[in-house]
Write a protein that holds these residues in place. Structure first.
Motif, short mmCIF file in Angstrom:
data_model
loop_
_atom_site.label_atom_id
_atom_site.label_comp_id
_atom_site.label_asym_id
_atom_site.label_seq_id
_atom_site.Cartn_x
_atom_site.Cartn_y
_atom_site.Cartn_z
N ASN A 88 38.40 17.58 73.89
CA ASN A 88 39.41 17.74 72.85
C ASN A 88 38.93 17.18 71.51
O ASN A 88 39.67 16.55 70.77
CB ASN A 88 40.74 17.08 73.26
N LYS B 125 51.39 20.93 74.92
CA LYS B 125 49.96 20.63 74.80
C LYS B 125 49.63 19.39 75.63
O LYS B 125 49.73 18.29 75.18
CB LYS B 125 49.58 20.41 73.33
N ASP B 126 49.23 19.62 76.85
CA ASP B 126 48.82 18.55 77.74
C ASP B 126 47.46 18.89 78.29
O ASP B 126 47.29 19.13 79.47
CB ASP B 126 49.85 18.34 78.85
N ASP C 146 42.54 10.70 77.14
CA ASP C 146 42.85 9.58 76.25
C ASP C 146 43.94 8.70 76.85
O ASP C 146 43.82 7.47 76.84
CB ASP C 146 43.33 10.11 74.89
N THR C 147 44.98 9.33 77.36
CA THR C 147 46.10 8.58 77.94
C THR C 147 45.63 7.75 79.13
O THR C 147 45.98 6.58 79.26
CB THR C 147 47.22 9.56 78.39
N SER D 272 43.59 15.31 76.24
CA SER D 272 44.62 14.38 75.78
C SER D 272 45.06 13.51 76.93
O SER D 272 45.37 12.34 76.75
CB SER D 272 45.80 15.13 75.14
N SER D 273 45.06 14.04 78.15
CA SER D 273 45.38 13.19 79.29
C SER D 273 44.21 12.24 79.55
O SER D 273 44.42 11.15 80.09
CB SER D 273 45.75 14.02 80.52
N ARG E 12 37.74 7.79 68.76
CA ARG E 12 37.95 9.00 67.97
C ARG E 12 37.88 8.58 66.51
O ARG E 12 38.85 8.20 65.91
CB ARG E 12 39.29 9.63 68.33
#
Length: 182
Positions: free
Chosen positions: A143, A28-29, A36-37, A33-34, A164
Motif C-alpha cells: 500500500n 478500503k481494508d 499497518d494496523t 492497511s491491515s 511511512r
C-alpha cells in the motif's frame, strides 16, 4: 419554484458524494492497511509479496524477499526524484554496513527511470541491492503511494516495523534490533 430546485439538487449531489466517500473509506481494508494496523498492535504479520521478483537494478537477475529468508531485511521504497529519499540514503547505507551477514537493506525503486536510479545509487555510494518495481506490484502489496516508505522484516519473513515517511536513525536502530531479536 426553480429557485428551490437548484438548492435541492445541489443537496442531493453533495449527499451522494459524501455517501460515496464514506463507502470508499469504509470498504478500503486492503492487506497493506491491515498490515499497518497489525504492526501497530504489536503483531508481526507475514511480509506480503515475498515471491514477487524485481529485476535487479544492477548486475541482472531478480531480487525476491524470499531469497533473504533467515536474514533481516529493511525493505525501502525510493526514487531518485524523492528529496526525503536522498536525505535518508546515508542512514540506510550505514544500516547495510551494520547488518553485515545478518541481513540487508533491499531497495525497491518507485516510478523511476533506471538510469536515474543508477545515478542516484552511484552518487549516494549505495552498496545494498535494489530492484525495479515494474508496474508497482510490490508497492501495491505494501500500500505504498508516497515516498519514502520502509518495512523492517525479521528472519522469519514477518514485518516488525513500518515507517511511512523518511526514516530516522532511532527508527532504524530500534526496528533492526527488534527484527534481530525475533
Amino acid at each position: 419554484m426553480k429557485r428551490l430546485a437548484v438548492p435541492g439538487i445541489a443537496t442531493v449531489v453533495i449527499l451522494a458524494l459524501v455517501a460515496l466517500l464514506v463507502y470508499g473509506v469504509a470498504s478500503k481494508d486492503s492487506s497493506a492497511s491491515s498490515l499497518d494496523t497489525a504492526v501497530k498492535r504489536g503483531e508481526h504479520p507475514v511480509a506480503p509479496g515475498a515471491t514477487r521478483a524485481l529485476p535487479a537494478l544492477q548486475g541482472g537477475g531478480k531480487l525476491r524477499l524470499a531469497d533473504y529468508h533467515g536474514k533481516v531485511v529493511v525493505l525501502n521504497f525510493w526514487a531518485s526524484w524523492c528529496a526525503p529519499c536522498t536525505a535518508e540514503a546515508p542512514l540506510l547505507e550505514r544500516t547495510q554496513q551494520q547488518l553485515g551477514s545478518q541481513g540487508t537493506v533491499l531497495g525497491a525503486t518507485y516510478n523511476d527511470v533506471p538510469g536515474d536510479s543508477l545515478g542516484f545509487e552511484h552518487k549516494q555510494h549505495l552498496t545494498y541491492p535494489s530492484g525495479r518495481d515494474v508496474g508497482l506490484k510490490l508497492a501495491q502489496d505494501y500500500n505504498t503511494h508516497a515516498l519514502p516508505e520502509t518495512f523492517v522484516i525479521d528472519r522469519a519473513g514477518k514485518v516488525v516495523a513500518i515507517s511511512r515517511g523518511q526514516v530516522s536513525a532511532g527508527f532504524l536502530r530500534d526496528a533492526v534490533r527488534k527484527a534481530l531479536a525475533s
